[in-house]
Design a protein around this motif. Structure first.
Motif, PDB file in Angstrom:
ATOM      1  N   THR A 169    -129.982 -31.979  22.518  1.00  0.00           N
ATOM      2  CA  THR A 169    -129.081 -32.490  23.540  1.00  0.00           C
ATOM      3  C   THR A 169    -128.767 -31.376  24.535  1.00  0.00           C
ATOM      4  OG1 THR A 169    -127.049 -31.857  22.360  1.00  0.00           O
ATOM      5  CG2 THR A 169    -128.042 -33.993  21.806  1.00  0.00           C
ATOM      6  N   LEU A 170    -128.032 -31.725  25.590  1.00  0.00           N
ATOM      7  CA  LEU A 170    -127.631 -30.743  26.599  1.00  0.00           C
ATOM      8  C   LEU A 170    -126.324 -30.080  26.168  1.00  0.00           C
ATOM      9  CD1 LEU A 170    -128.605 -32.712  29.810  1.00  0.00           C
ATOM     10  CD2 LEU A 170    -129.695 -30.619  28.968  1.00  0.00           C
ATOM     11  N   THR A 171    -126.401 -29.412  25.033  1.00  0.00           N
ATOM     12  CA  THR A 171    -125.271 -28.680  24.484  1.00  0.00           C
ATOM     13  C   THR A 171    -125.661 -27.217  24.411  1.00  0.00           C
ATOM     14  OG1 THR A 171    -124.653 -30.587  23.131  1.00  0.00           O
ATOM     15  CG2 THR A 171    -123.677 -28.453  22.549  1.00  0.00           C
ATOM     16  N   GLY A 172    -124.924 -26.380  25.129  1.00  0.00           N
ATOM     17  CA  GLY A 172    -125.301 -24.985  25.202  1.00  0.00           C
ATOM     18  C   GLY A 172    -124.126 -24.046  25.084  1.00  0.00           C
ATOM     19  N   GLN A 173    -124.415 -22.783  25.195  1.00  0.00           N
ATOM     20  CA  GLN A 173    -123.393 -21.753  25.016  1.00  0.00           C
ATOM     21  C   GLN A 173    -122.309 -21.820  26.076  1.00  0.00           C
ATOM     22  OE1 GLN A 173    -125.107 -17.868  24.687  1.00  0.00           O
ATOM     23  NE2 GLN A 173    -123.172 -16.879  24.137  1.00  0.00           N
TER      24      GLN A 173
ATOM     25  N   VAL B 156    -122.817 -31.043  28.212  1.00  0.00           N
ATOM     26  CA  VAL B 156    -122.810 -32.217  29.089  1.00  0.00           C
ATOM     27  C   VAL B 156    -122.321 -33.418  28.305  1.00  0.00           C
ATOM     28  CG1 VAL B 156    -124.232 -33.757  30.485  1.00  0.00           C
ATOM     29  CG2 VAL B 156    -124.666 -31.285  30.513  1.00  0.00           C
ATOM     30  N   LYS B 157    -121.346 -34.105  28.871  1.00  0.00           N
ATOM     31  CA  LYS B 157    -120.764 -35.268  28.222  1.00  0.00           C
ATOM     32  C   LYS B 157    -121.416 -36.540  28.740  1.00  0.00           C
ATOM     33  CE  LYS B 157    -117.976 -32.735  25.843  1.00  0.00           C
ATOM     34  NZ  LYS B 157    -118.206 -32.551  24.400  1.00  0.00           N
ATOM     35  N   SER B 158    -121.280 -37.611  27.974  1.00  0.00           N
ATOM     36  CA  SER B 158    -121.948 -38.870  28.270  1.00  0.00           C
ATOM     37  C   SER B 158    -121.609 -39.371  29.659  1.00  0.00           C
ATOM     38  CB  SER B 158    -121.570 -39.921  27.234  1.00  0.00           C
ATOM     39  OG  SER B 158    -120.179 -40.151  27.239  1.00  0.00           O
ATOM     40  N   SER B 159    -122.568 -40.009  30.282  1.00  0.00           N
ATOM     41  CA  SER B 159    -122.385 -40.551  31.621  1.00  0.00           C
ATOM     42  C   SER B 159    -122.535 -42.058  31.551  1.00  0.00           C
ATOM     43  CB  SER B 159    -123.408 -39.945  32.583  1.00  0.00           C
ATOM     44  OG  SER B 159    -124.702 -40.420  32.267  1.00  0.00           O
ATOM     45  N   THR B 160    -122.851 -42.671  32.668  1.00  0.00           N
ATOM     46  CA  THR B 160    -123.007 -44.120  32.692  1.00  0.00           C
ATOM     47  C   THR B 160    -124.256 -44.564  31.953  1.00  0.00           C
ATOM     48  OG1 THR B 160    -124.078 -43.859  34.842  1.00  0.00           O
ATOM     49  CG2 THR B 160    -121.743 -44.419  34.836  1.00  0.00           C
ATOM     50  N   GLY B 161    -125.207 -43.691  31.767  1.00  0.00           N
ATOM     51  CA  GLY B 161    -126.432 -44.010  31.048  1.00  0.00           C
ATOM     52  C   GLY B 161    -126.486 -43.288  29.717  1.00  0.00           C
TER      53      GLY B 161
ATOM     54  N   ALA C 161    -129.021 -37.487  27.691  1.00  0.00           N
ATOM     55  CA  ALA C 161    -130.342 -36.865  27.719  1.00  0.00           C
ATOM     56  C   ALA C 161    -130.660 -36.244  26.368  1.00  0.00           C
ATOM     57  CB  ALA C 161    -130.385 -35.797  28.817  1.00  0.00           C
ATOM     58  N   ARG C 162    -131.877 -36.470  25.891  1.00  0.00           N
ATOM     59  CA  ARG C 162    -132.352 -35.867  24.646  1.00  0.00           C
ATOM     60  C   ARG C 162    -133.794 -35.423  24.827  1.00  0.00           C
ATOM     61  NH1 ARG C 162    -128.954 -36.532  20.297  1.00  0.00           N
ATOM     62  NH2 ARG C 162    -130.616 -35.606  19.036  1.00  0.00           N
ATOM     63  N   THR C 163    -134.177 -34.393  24.101  1.00  0.00           N
ATOM     64  CA  THR C 163    -135.545 -33.911  24.183  1.00  0.00           C
ATOM     65  C   THR C 163    -136.506 -34.867  23.494  1.00  0.00           C
ATOM     66  OG1 THR C 163    -135.214 -32.573  22.194  1.00  0.00           O
ATOM     67  CG2 THR C 163    -134.908 -31.471  24.328  1.00  0.00           C
ATOM     68  N   VAL C 164    -137.747 -34.846  23.952  1.00  0.00           N
ATOM     69  CA  VAL C 164    -138.851 -35.570  23.326  1.00  0.00           C
ATOM     70  C   VAL C 164    -139.960 -34.559  23.099  1.00  0.00           C
ATOM     71  CG1 VAL C 164    -140.555 -37.409  23.559  1.00  0.00           C
ATOM     72  CG2 VAL C 164    -138.233 -37.732  24.461  1.00  0.00           C
ATOM     73  N   ASP C 165    -140.331 -34.354  21.849  1.00  0.00           N
ATOM     74  CA  ASP C 165    -141.336 -33.341  21.509  1.00  0.00           C
ATOM     75  C   ASP C 165    -140.952 -31.966  22.060  1.00  0.00           C
ATOM     76  OD1 ASP C 165    -142.897 -35.249  20.178  1.00  0.00           O
ATOM     77  OD2 ASP C 165    -143.965 -35.789  22.027  1.00  0.00           O
TER      78      ASP C 165
ATOM     79  N   GLN D 232    -127.689 -35.202  34.515  1.00  0.00           N
ATOM     80  CA  GLN D 232    -127.220 -34.450  33.359  1.00  0.00           C
ATOM     81  C   GLN D 232    -127.969 -33.115  33.233  1.00  0.00           C
ATOM     82  OE1 GLN D 232    -127.226 -36.912  29.770  1.00  0.00           O
ATOM     83  NE2 GLN D 232    -126.908 -38.727  31.030  1.00  0.00           N
ATOM     84  N   VAL D 233    -129.291 -33.172  33.396  1.00  0.00           N
ATOM     85  CA  VAL D 233    -130.095 -31.951  33.331  1.00  0.00           C
ATOM     86  C   VAL D 233    -129.722 -31.008  34.475  1.00  0.00           C
ATOM     87  CG1 VAL D 233    -132.443 -31.023  33.468  1.00  0.00           C
ATOM     88  CG2 VAL D 233    -131.997 -33.076  32.109  1.00  0.00           C
ATOM     89  N   MET D 234    -129.547 -31.550  35.665  1.00  0.00           N
ATOM     90  CA  MET D 234    -129.133 -30.729  36.811  1.00  0.00           C
ATOM     91  C   MET D 234    -127.823 -30.006  36.517  1.00  0.00           C
ATOM     92  SD  MET D 234    -130.803 -30.517  39.822  1.00  0.00           S
ATOM     93  CE  MET D 234    -129.542 -30.420  41.103  1.00  0.00           C
ATOM     94  N   GLY D 235    -126.852 -30.736  36.009  1.00  0.00           N
ATOM     95  CA  GLY D 235    -125.556 -30.123  35.741  1.00  0.00           C
ATOM     96  C   GLY D 235    -125.671 -28.997  34.739  1.00  0.00           C
ATOM     97  N   TYR D 236    -126.420 -29.228  33.668  1.00  0.00           N
ATOM     98  CA  TYR D 236    -126.588 -28.180  32.664  1.00  0.00           C
ATOM     99  C   TYR D 236    -127.261 -26.956  33.268  1.00  0.00           C
ATOM    100  CZ  TYR D 236    -127.697 -25.648  28.458  1.00  0.00           C
ATOM    101  OH  TYR D 236    -127.764 -24.650  27.512  1.00  0.00           O
ATOM    102  N   TYR D 237    -128.336 -27.176  33.992  1.00  0.00           N
ATOM    103  CA  TYR D 237    -129.120 -26.061  34.522  1.00  0.00           C
ATOM    104  C   TYR D 237    -128.309 -25.201  35.480  1.00  0.00           C
ATOM    105  CZ  TYR D 237    -132.870 -23.530  36.903  1.00  0.00           C
ATOM    106  OH  TYR D 237    -133.658 -22.544  37.434  1.00  0.00           O
ATOM    107  N   TRP D 238    -127.535 -25.827  36.355  1.00  0.00           N
ATOM    108  CA  TRP D 238    -126.858 -25.045  37.379  1.00  0.00           C
ATOM    109  C   TRP D 238    -125.588 -24.364  36.876  1.00  0.00           C
ATOM    110  CZ3 TRP D 238    -129.214 -22.824  40.990  1.00  0.00           C
ATOM    111  CH2 TRP D 238    -130.391 -23.385  41.506  1.00  0.00           C
ATOM    112  N   VAL D 239    -124.886 -24.944  35.911  1.00  0.00           N
ATOM    113  CA  VAL D 239    -123.772 -24.211  35.309  1.00  0.00           C
ATOM    114  C   VAL D 239    -124.305 -22.996  34.558  1.00  0.00           C
ATOM    115  CG1 VAL D 239    -121.997 -24.262  33.513  1.00  0.00           C
ATOM    116  CG2 VAL D 239    -122.144 -26.130  35.161  1.00  0.00           C
TER     117      VAL D 239
END
Length: 344
Positions: A82-86, A90-95, A98-102, A117-124
């Motif tokens: 998931t988009l959980t980092g140090q 990222v908290k749930s949105s309307t959809g 996001a989770r990884t695949v392979d 969600q990915v954008m928010g994680y990457y830029w923070v």
């Protein structure tokens, strides 16, 4: 604090080559040593492509945007998929979340909630990495090395804000979804940075204006550091993509760092507008001293700010930081920048 005025496959040549995933080193006890590939704007399509005619089109993913998508590495993840980092969760949105695949995040585009969600994680995460690149957390005391919550697309208005009482950022989805523009995300992280340095910072009009100005400054310097200074749009223009939804003039800018406002003649009592006085001073410091020295002393100075600091008091703290870190020549350059704005 709100950032406003209180506002198809990917072309192969447009993709950055990265490893899909990276596991921690053998024997590593670092929970946050995971990485995975994801797709983002770097930092937004108007800046990347130099196309001021791009529009939101109700979140449609259309052909003109294809060259702006980039595959990048998302670092400091916890390995849960998931988009959980140090530094950000990222908290749930309307959809769906996001989770990884392979081992990698799928190449979502802007018509999927997971892209924001990915954008928010990457830029923070990029913003925190920029601060560490300056030496904060190593040669200098750490700055905002805490995990914040990022709530993506949970607010229906065209606005974003930081809540100090909960240490979270909410990015809205009116117009261009705010998380689609890296500069909007980093602007809001700027409020978290100042709150981490001075809890409750920004209780008056002048301190609030400093907060908005620093958010704008951080947005530009982080994205230029990560993506390279823009060559097709003005670097001093903040949030080129997000602002296409609410501006008619070209270039589209939420605000700019290179304005001509001075203190006190141009003070109007609104934090975003008045912040352009302070942000121009910061911009001039950067032009005089270069990005590394300027941003380092600007951030270091904020440890000395009071929650209700004035322009003058904060300027004197910034001059003192310049003197302490880099000597009299740097202090003179900082003094000159604030003098040109009428602050000192």
């Amino acid at each position: 604090m709100a950032h406003r005025t209180l506002a198809a496959a990917v072309a192969a040549a447009a993709i950055l080559s990265v490893a899909a995933t990276a596991a921690p080193a053998v024997g590593s006890s670092n929970r946050w040593a995971h990485a995975a590939a994801g797709t983002v704007f770097l930092p937004n399509p108007v800046q990347q492509l130099g196309d001021e005619s791009l529009i939101d089109a109700k979140d449609a993913d259309y052909a003109a945007l294809a060259p702006a998508y980039r595959r990048v590495t998302l670092s400091h993840l916890d390995g849960s998929g998931t988009l959980t980092g140090q530094y950000v969760a990222v908290k749930s949105s309307t959809g769906a979340a996001a989770r990884t695949v392979d081992g990698a995040f799928p190449a979502w585009h802007r018509d999927a909630d997971q892209f924001e969600q990915v954008m928010g994680y990457y830029w923070v995460t990029s913003a925190q990495e920029y601060l560490q690149h300056l030496g904060f957390g190593s040669a200098l005391r750490p700055v905002n090395e805490r995990q914040i919550a990022l709530r993506v697309d949970q607010y229906g208005g065209d606005n974003s804000f930081f809540r100090g009482d909960k240490a979270n950022i909410t990015v809205g989805k009116g117009g261009v979804d705010d998380a689609e523009d890296g500069e909007v995300v980093v602007h809001e992280y700027g409020h978290s940075v100042q709150d981490g340095q001075v809890p409750g910072f920004g209780t008056t009009l002048e301190s609030g204006a400093i907060g908005e100005a620093f958010g704008d400054y951080l947005a530009v310097v982080v994205t230029s550091w990560r993506a390279g200074a823009p060559t097709k749009t003005p670097e001093a223009c903040v949030a080129d993509w997000d602002s296409t939804s609410y501006t008619r003039t070209v270039p589209h800018c939420l605000r700019r760092l290179d304005g001509t406002k001075t203190y006190p003649a141009d003070v109007v009592g609104e934090v975003h507008a008045d912040g352009e006085i302070w942000s121009r001073a910061l911009w001039d410091i950067r032009r005089a001293l270069g990005d590394t020295k300027a941003s380092t002393l600007i951030v270091e100075a904020q440890f000395a700010f009071a929650p209700d600091t004035t322009f003058r008091a904060a300027a004197l703290d910034t001059v003192a930081a310049a003197q302490r870190l880099y000597g009299s020549s740097a202090a003179k350059a900082v003094t000159a920048a604030f003098h040109a704005r009428g602050i000192l």
